[in-house]
Design a protein around this motif. Structure first.
Motif, PDB file in Angstrom:
ATOM      1  N   PRO A 114       0.841  -1.201   0.000  1.00 17.16           N
ATOM      2  CA  PRO A 114       0.000   0.000   0.000  1.00 17.16           C
ATOM      3  C   PRO A 114       0.877   1.252   0.000  1.00 17.16           C
ATOM      4  CG  PRO A 114      -0.037  -1.075   2.145  1.00 17.16           C
ATOM      5  CD  PRO A 114       0.718  -1.970   1.213  1.00 17.16           C
ATOM      6  N   PRO A 115       0.363   2.332  -0.580  1.00 24.68           N
ATOM      7  CA  PRO A 115       1.173   3.554  -0.614  1.00 24.68           C
ATOM      8  C   PRO A 115       1.451   4.051   0.808  1.00 24.68           C
ATOM      9  CG  PRO A 115      -1.081   4.005  -1.317  1.00 24.68           C
ATOM     10  CD  PRO A 115      -0.947   2.525  -1.157  1.00 24.68           C
ATOM     11  N   ARG A 116       2.648   4.609   0.932  1.00 22.83           N
ATOM     12  CA  ARG A 116       3.036   5.118   2.247  1.00 22.83           C
ATOM     13  C   ARG A 116       2.303   6.421   2.514  1.00 22.83           C
ATOM     14  NH1 ARG A 116       9.317   5.124   2.902  1.00 22.83           N
ATOM     15  NH2 ARG A 116       8.861   4.440   4.992  1.00 22.83           N
ATOM     16  N   PRO A 117       1.855   6.627   3.713  1.00 23.97           N
ATOM     17  CA  PRO A 117       1.168   7.893   4.009  1.00 23.97           C
ATOM     18  C   PRO A 117       2.146   9.067   3.937  1.00 23.97           C
ATOM     19  CG  PRO A 117       1.448   6.583   6.004  1.00 23.97           C
ATOM     20  CD  PRO A 117       1.919   5.741   4.849  1.00 23.97           C
ATOM     21  N   VAL A 118       1.633  10.169   3.429  1.00 25.46           N
ATOM     22  CA  VAL A 118       2.461  11.377   3.307  1.00 25.46           C
ATOM     23  C   VAL A 118       2.574  12.015   4.692  1.00 25.46           C
ATOM     24  CG1 VAL A 118       2.638  13.642   2.223  1.00 25.46           C
ATOM     25  CG2 VAL A 118       1.671  11.708   0.958  1.00 25.46           C
ATOM     26  N   ARG A 119       3.802  12.246   5.084  1.00 27.58           N
ATOM     27  CA  ARG A 119       4.017  12.882   6.390  1.00 27.58           C
ATOM     28  C   ARG A 119       4.048  14.392   6.207  1.00 27.58           C
ATOM     29  NH1 ARG A 119       8.237   9.471  10.018  1.00 27.58           N
ATOM     30  NH2 ARG A 119       7.107   7.519   9.905  1.00 27.58           N
ATOM     31  N   ARG A 120       3.238  15.045   6.971  1.00 24.97           N
ATOM     32  CA  ARG A 120       3.207  16.508   6.930  1.00 24.97           C
ATOM     33  C   ARG A 120       3.981  17.041   8.126  1.00 24.97           C
ATOM     34  NH1 ARG A 120      -2.937  18.034   5.212  1.00 24.97           N
ATOM     35  NH2 ARG A 120      -3.037  16.609   3.453  1.00 24.97           N
TER      36      ARG A 120
END
Length: 145
Positions: A114-120
């Motif tokens: 699964p795509p990695r979550p974007v860290r803000r």
């Protein structure tokens, strides 16, 4: 696997002229002939025929395809014949449902992670007066430019 019918033949009716030799199916067994014979033996031992109504003596004999039960009544003897027969055809049996042809299953696609979550970046904490306007509206003044 073959299907076996468990048959019984006995005298039905009353009186010398109205008695008739009649056969009926007790049960069916799916399995081997030996299994069907064993079940038939148990059924023959426990069977309660129409004649005689109060048997004085019961004797069970084994023959090649089944059993013969001889019952002595008060005035005469009666017998029942139990037979194992292979069922070849039944006109009222439901037609077997056609088996659909096997459809080959599609090969599974390569499993992608699964795509990695974007860290803000965390936002800096807000000032305590962040929601307070510079000029209160109750003063009736416009905001300085």
């Amino acid at each position: 696997m073959p299907r076996w019918g468990l048959l019984v033949e006995q005298n039905l009716g009353f009186g010398g002229q109205r008695r008739v030799w009649s056969g009926s199916v007790l049960d069916h067994v799916d399995g081997t002939r030996e299994e069907a014979l064993e079940i038939l033996r148990q059924r023959a031992e426990a069977y309660r025929p129409v004649h005689p109504t109060s048997p004085k003596r019961r004797r069970l004999y084994r023959e090649r395809d089944g059993f013969v039960l001889v019952l002595d009544g008060a005035m005469q003897s009666f017998h029942c014949r139990f037979t194992v027969v292979e069922q070849l055809y039944d006109s009222t049996a439901p037609e077997p449902e056609p088996v659909p042809p096997a459809v080959p299953e599609p090969e599974p696609e390569a499993v992608q992670p699964p795509p990695r979550p974007v860290r803000r970046r965390p936002e800096p904490p807000r000032a305590w007066d962040a929601d307070v306007p510079e000029v209160p509206s109750w003063l009736g003044r416009d905001r300085p430019s």
